[in-house]
Write a protein that holds these residues in place. Sequence first.
Motif, short mmCIF file in Angstrom:
data_model
loop_
_atom_site.label_atom_id
_atom_site.label_comp_id
_atom_site.label_asym_id
_atom_site.label_seq_id
_atom_site.Cartn_x
_atom_site.Cartn_y
_atom_site.Cartn_z
N LEU A 1 0.87 -1.16 -0.03
CA LEU A 1 -0.25 -0.18 0.26
C LEU A 1 0.77 1.30 -0.04
CD1 LEU A 1 -2.58 1.41 0.32
CD2 LEU A 1 -2.47 1.10 2.78
N LEU A 2 0.71 2.03 -1.01
CA LEU A 2 1.67 3.38 -1.07
C LEU A 2 0.64 4.44 -0.58
CD1 LEU A 2 4.02 4.99 -2.07
CD2 LEU A 2 2.77 5.05 -4.40
N ILE A 3 1.09 5.01 0.62
CA ILE A 3 0.52 6.04 1.15
C ILE A 3 1.05 7.27 0.85
CG2 ILE A 3 -0.46 7.07 3.37
CD1 ILE A 3 -0.04 4.41 4.72
N ASP A 4 0.34 8.38 0.23
CA ASP A 4 0.73 9.54 -0.65
C ASP A 4 1.80 9.10 -1.62
OD1 ASP A 4 -1.09 11.08 0.88
OD2 ASP A 4 0.72 11.60 2.45
N PHE A 5 1.89 10.17 -2.61
CA PHE A 5 2.72 9.97 -3.94
C PHE A 5 3.44 11.55 -4.17
CE2 PHE A 5 2.78 6.89 -7.71
CZ PHE A 5 3.96 7.13 -7.72
N GLY A 6 4.05 12.05 -3.32
CA GLY A 6 4.22 13.29 -3.67
C GLY A 6 5.35 13.63 -4.79
N SER A 7 5.74 14.89 -4.82
CA SER A 7 6.50 15.35 -5.92
C SER A 7 7.71 14.68 -5.87
CB SER A 7 6.70 16.78 -5.77
OG SER A 7 5.60 17.65 -5.63
N GLY A 8 8.20 13.92 -6.94
CA GLY A 8 9.48 13.27 -6.95
C GLY A 8 9.71 11.99 -6.46
N ALA A 9 8.54 11.60 -5.95
CA ALA A 9 8.76 10.12 -5.27
C ALA A 9 8.38 8.89 -6.31
CB ALA A 9 7.41 9.88 -4.44
N LEU A 10 8.02 9.39 -7.68
CA LEU A 10 8.21 8.16 -8.58
C LEU A 10 9.67 7.59 -8.87
CD1 LEU A 10 6.67 6.44 -10.89
CD2 LEU A 10 6.62 8.53 -12.25
N SER A 11 10.76 8.42 -8.60
CA SER A 11 12.16 8.10 -8.89
C SER A 11 12.43 7.26 -7.74
CB SER A 11 12.98 9.32 -8.75
OG SER A 11 14.42 9.10 -8.84
N THR A 12 12.02 7.45 -6.45
CA THR A 12 12.29 6.92 -5.31
C THR A 12 11.59 5.36 -5.48
OG1 THR A 12 11.21 7.92 -3.88
CG2 THR A 12 13.57 8.23 -4.02
N LEU A 13 10.34 5.31 -5.79
CA LEU A 13 9.56 4.07 -5.90
C LEU A 13 10.29 3.03 -6.91
CD1 LEU A 13 6.92 2.45 -5.62
CD2 LEU A 13 6.21 3.76 -7.87
#
Length: 248
Positions: free
Chosen positions: A31-43
């Motif tokens: 479960l991903l809680i929040d998906f703020g600016s730039g987090a697609l990179s660290t995902l």
Amino acid sequence: MRLTVLGCAGSFPGPESPCSAYLVEAEGFKLLIDFGSGALSTLQRYVGLHAPDAILLTHLHCDHMLDAVSYVVVRRYAPDGPYPALPVYAPSGAPDRIAAAYGQEDSTVEDVYQFYGLQPGTFPIGPFSVTVDRMNHPVETYGVRLEHSGRVFCYSSDTAPCDALLRLAQGADLFLCEASYLDGMENPPDLHLTGREAGEYATKAGVGRLLLTHLVAAWGSESHTVEAAAGAYTGPLDVVRPGACYDV
């Protein structure tokens, strides 16, 4: 449960971290809680591009949801896609907000996301029992309590002091709490917590461990925030970093 921090910067990405994004896993469900600016990179860096089985957005400020817009491309246009619609639990207005940010005329993202509107209460997501309640923040914002196999994780999201936060955090094994403001300053009301306030909530709620997040590196002081929190809470205390993992 296991928590992986993907982003923790407050209000805008910092020099060492994207904005808020936290992956909580149990029984193989992520479960991903929040998906703020730039987090697609660290995902991609820490857990994998297609890791989430569901997303929960606590509110619709950009530092908590903007990369859900970029993620549309990932799921809609992948060479082996399109992927099935991903469950997204979010405040009212999320479908229109994400579609508008994506930017095509008359666009919709409901081929990519299956939306469920949040309201105070308890409901299941995968193996988790999830309880959410409204926080003290200018837009519709929810704090989150996850329970699984007798263990409890609580996340404040963004909030100023409020009774609902104490109820959600009560007896939590792990309490992830924002601490955006410095103590001793004339901070705007009804927006965020200070380190001291985070520590006070942790003590009142009797939590097992306090994790501080949402610090604003550009105009904050991590050392002052930690000192203030430690003055109000004597248990284990950390400031989270991207890539950090915690077992609950």
